[in-house]
Design a protein around this motif. Structure first.
Motif, PDB file in Angstrom:
ATOM      1  N   GLN A  53      -5.399 -23.124  -0.834  1.00  0.00           N
ATOM      2  CA  GLN A  53      -4.689 -22.189  -1.701  1.00  0.00           C
ATOM      3  C   GLN A  53      -5.666 -21.200  -2.327  1.00  0.00           C
ATOM      4  O   GLN A  53      -6.827 -21.537  -2.598  1.00  0.00           O
ATOM      5  CB  GLN A  53      -3.954 -22.947  -2.811  1.00  0.00           C
ATOM      6  N   TYR A  54      -5.206 -19.963  -2.562  1.00  0.00           N
ATOM      7  CA  TYR A  54      -6.020 -18.920  -3.179  1.00  0.00           C
ATOM      8  C   TYR A  54      -5.171 -18.140  -4.173  1.00  0.00           C
ATOM      9  O   TYR A  54      -3.940 -18.126  -4.086  1.00  0.00           O
ATOM     10  CB  TYR A  54      -6.551 -17.942  -2.119  1.00  0.00           C
ATOM     11  N   THR A  55      -5.835 -17.479  -5.126  1.00  0.00           N
ATOM     12  CA  THR A  55      -5.145 -16.585  -6.049  1.00  0.00           C
ATOM     13  C   THR A  55      -6.136 -15.527  -6.521  1.00  0.00           C
ATOM     14  O   THR A  55      -7.311 -15.527  -6.136  1.00  0.00           O
ATOM     15  CB  THR A  55      -4.542 -17.353  -7.238  1.00  0.00           C
ATOM     16  N   ARG A  56      -5.690 -14.591  -7.335  1.00  0.00           N
ATOM     17  CA  ARG A  56      -6.562 -13.531  -7.832  1.00  0.00           C
ATOM     18  C   ARG A  56      -7.689 -14.081  -8.699  1.00  0.00           C
ATOM     19  O   ARG A  56      -7.509 -15.125  -9.328  1.00  0.00           O
ATOM     20  CB  ARG A  56      -5.730 -12.526  -8.628  1.00  0.00           C
ATOM     21  N   PRO A  57      -8.837 -13.396  -8.715  1.00  0.00           N
ATOM     22  CA  PRO A  57      -9.137 -12.092  -8.120  1.00  0.00           C
ATOM     23  C   PRO A  57      -9.315 -12.154  -6.605  1.00  0.00           C
ATOM     24  O   PRO A  57      -9.589 -13.225  -6.046  1.00  0.00           O
ATOM     25  CB  PRO A  57     -10.436 -11.674  -8.801  1.00  0.00           C
ATOM     26  N   ALA A  58      -9.180 -11.002  -5.937  1.00  0.00           N
ATOM     27  CA  ALA A  58      -9.260 -10.944  -4.482  1.00  0.00           C
ATOM     28  C   ALA A  58     -10.635 -11.358  -3.969  1.00  0.00           C
ATOM     29  O   ALA A  58     -10.765 -11.855  -2.844  1.00  0.00           O
ATOM     30  CB  ALA A  58      -8.913  -9.537  -3.997  1.00  0.00           C
ATOM     31  N   GLU A  59     -11.670 -11.154  -4.799  1.00  0.00           N
ATOM     32  CA  GLU A  59     -13.015 -11.606  -4.438  1.00  0.00           C
ATOM     33  C   GLU A  59     -13.651 -12.262  -5.641  1.00  0.00           C
ATOM     34  O   GLU A  59     -13.552 -11.763  -6.766  1.00  0.00           O
ATOM     35  CB  GLU A  59     -13.876 -10.432  -3.962  1.00  0.00           C
ATOM     36  N   TRP A  60     -14.272 -13.410  -5.416  1.00  0.00           N
ATOM     37  CA  TRP A  60     -14.920 -14.169  -6.504  1.00  0.00           C
ATOM     38  C   TRP A  60     -16.249 -14.708  -6.001  1.00  0.00           C
ATOM     39  O   TRP A  60     -16.305 -15.384  -4.968  1.00  0.00           O
ATOM     40  CB  TRP A  60     -14.020 -15.317  -6.951  1.00  0.00           C
ATOM     41  N   LYS A  61     -17.333 -14.336  -6.714  1.00  0.00           N
ATOM     42  CA  LYS A  61     -18.696 -14.747  -6.345  1.00  0.00           C
ATOM     43  C   LYS A  61     -19.003 -14.433  -4.878  1.00  0.00           C
ATOM     44  O   LYS A  61     -19.614 -15.218  -4.152  1.00  0.00           O
ATOM     45  CB  LYS A  61     -18.907 -16.239  -6.623  1.00  0.00           C
ATOM     46  N   GLY A  62     -18.521 -13.281  -4.449  1.00  0.00           N
ATOM     47  CA  GLY A  62     -18.764 -12.838  -3.089  1.00  0.00           C
ATOM     48  C   GLY A  62     -17.873 -13.469  -2.044  1.00  0.00           C
ATOM     49  O   GLY A  62     -18.020 -13.206  -0.855  1.00  0.00           O
ATOM     50  N   LEU A  63     -16.928 -14.301  -2.470  1.00  0.00           N
ATOM     51  CA  LEU A  63     -16.023 -14.994  -1.549  1.00  0.00           C
ATOM     52  C   LEU A  63     -14.639 -14.345  -1.616  1.00  0.00           C
ATOM     53  O   LEU A  63     -13.991 -14.376  -2.663  1.00  0.00           O
ATOM     54  CB  LEU A  63     -15.920 -16.472  -1.917  1.00  0.00           C
ATOM     55  N   PRO A  64     -14.179 -13.756  -0.514  1.00  0.00           N
ATOM     56  CA  PRO A  64     -12.876 -13.091  -0.520  1.00  0.00           C
ATOM     57  C   PRO A  64     -11.739 -14.035  -0.153  1.00  0.00           C
ATOM     58  O   PRO A  64     -11.947 -15.082   0.452  1.00  0.00           O
ATOM     59  CB  PRO A  64     -13.043 -12.020   0.561  1.00  0.00           C
ATOM     60  N   ILE A  65     -10.540 -13.655  -0.537  1.00  0.00           N
ATOM     61  CA  ILE A  65      -9.343 -14.331  -0.038  1.00  0.00           C
ATOM     62  C   ILE A  65      -9.202 -13.980   1.445  1.00  0.00           C
ATOM     63  O   ILE A  65      -9.431 -12.834   1.833  1.00  0.00           O
ATOM     64  CB  ILE A  65      -8.097 -13.868  -0.807  1.00  0.00           C
ATOM     65  N   PRO A  66      -8.868 -14.935   2.314  1.00  0.00           N
ATOM     66  CA  PRO A  66      -8.681 -14.615   3.734  1.00  0.00           C
ATOM     67  C   PRO A  66      -7.734 -13.438   3.927  1.00  0.00           C
ATOM     68  O   PRO A  66      -6.685 -13.346   3.272  1.00  0.00           O
ATOM     69  CB  PRO A  66      -8.095 -15.903   4.310  1.00  0.00           C
ATOM     70  N   ASP A  67      -8.122 -12.523   4.837  1.00  0.00           N
ATOM     71  CA  ASP A  67      -7.366 -11.290   5.043  1.00  0.00           C
ATOM     72  C   ASP A  67      -5.894 -11.541   5.353  1.00  0.00           C
ATOM     73  O   ASP A  67      -5.019 -10.801   4.891  1.00  0.00           O
ATOM     74  CB  ASP A  67      -7.989 -10.481   6.189  1.00  0.00           C
ATOM     75  N   VAL A  68      -5.609 -12.581   6.128  1.00  0.00           N
ATOM     76  CA  VAL A  68      -4.224 -12.811   6.539  1.00  0.00           C
ATOM     77  C   VAL A  68      -3.309 -13.029   5.340  1.00  0.00           C
ATOM     78  O   VAL A  68      -2.142 -12.620   5.353  1.00  0.00           O
ATOM     79  CB  VAL A  68      -4.139 -14.012   7.517  1.00  0.00           C
TER      80      VAL A  68
END
Length: 264
Positions: free
Chosen positions: A209-224
């Motif tokens: 599971q992921y939520t905002r922010p879209a990027e955290w500590k250089g780790l992005p939410i998967p594009d899909v």
């Protein structure tokens, strides 16, 4: 001897370390009922009085009753245990005492009688679903070295384990099993889809599971997940759930593959 069980439901359940006597003059006729036989009734409702299960308890969707094993004990000191036949360490819960408690409990709750024991069948999501369809359940919290086998045989009590480890008593296990069951009752969770997508709902572990922010500590939410393409998102989540289950729980993966291969 007439005993009054301690009942929880439709009452204030603010966090407290004090024993709880949330008494009801009459039982809630249509509420799912959990009855717990225990030496420590003050341990309840515990965490069950918080969050969604606590809200449902206050709203009367379910009710919790504790039966104090000590109230049915022998003699002046209300003894509930004795030394093991054949010798050995520890103490064993007496059959005469437990028999009185069970006879009392059976007259109040039509649900199954369950003894929480490390040698029982392991509790799982399917068992929680099954319990949630019943009028309720009565849980016996073990202590000491366990319960006289004659009680289990006479009443044909099912033994259920929280996992392959040993606790000092069944109270923690009882709260965990009740939490898993109560959240499946109609009206407890605001979003029914939550139970359909979580771990073990269809034999798989839940996807990440992921939520905002879209990027955290250089780790992005998967594009899909940011694409808005619901079909592709569903495929990704299924693939992740399968990968996690295969890597972490080969037992669940084997059972899942057996079911899905049989349908193909």
């Amino acid at each position: 001897m007439t005993q009054t069980p301690r009942s929880h439901g439709r009452k204030s359940i603010a966090a407290s370390l004090k024993p709880r006597d949330l008494m009801e003059e009459t039982r809630l006729a249509r509420a799912w009922t959990a009855q717990v036989i225990t030496l420590f009734p003050q341990a309840f409702p515990g965490v069950l009085g918080e969050s969604l299960t606590g809200k449902a308890l206050k709203e009367g969707i379910w009710q919790l009753e504790t039966v104090d094993l000590r109230d049915f004990g022998e003699g002046k000191h209300r003894n509930v245990d004795d030394t093991p036949a054949g010798g050995g360490a520890g103490m064993v819960l007496r059959p005469d005492v437990m028999g009185r408690v069970i006879d009392h409990a059976l007259g109040r709750n039509p649900g199954p009688l369950v003894y929480l024991s490390p040698r029982g069948r392991r509790f799982d999501q399917q068992m929680a679903r099954d319990w949630a369809t019943l009028p309720g359940v009565t849980l016996i919290c073990g202590r000491f070295e366990g319960l006289d086998q004659r009680v289990l045989d006479h009443y044909r009590i099912a033994e259920v384990s929280l996992g392959d480890f040993v606790l000092t008593g069944g109270e923690i296990a009882a709260q965990a099993m009740l939490d898993a069951t109560v959240r499946l009752l109609p009206g407890v969770l605001g979003n029914a889809d939550s139970t359909a997508e979580e771990s073990h709902s269809d034999g798989l572990l839940e996807h990440p599971q992921y939520t905002r922010p879209a990027e955290w500590k250089g780790l992005p939410i998967p594009d899909v997940l940011m694409s808005g393409h619901h079909g592709e998102i569903a495929k990704w989540r299924r693939r992740m759930a399968e990968d996690l289950t295969r890597q972490r729980r080969p037992d669940l993966w084997s059972a899942y593959k057996g079911r899905t291969d049989g349908k193909s």
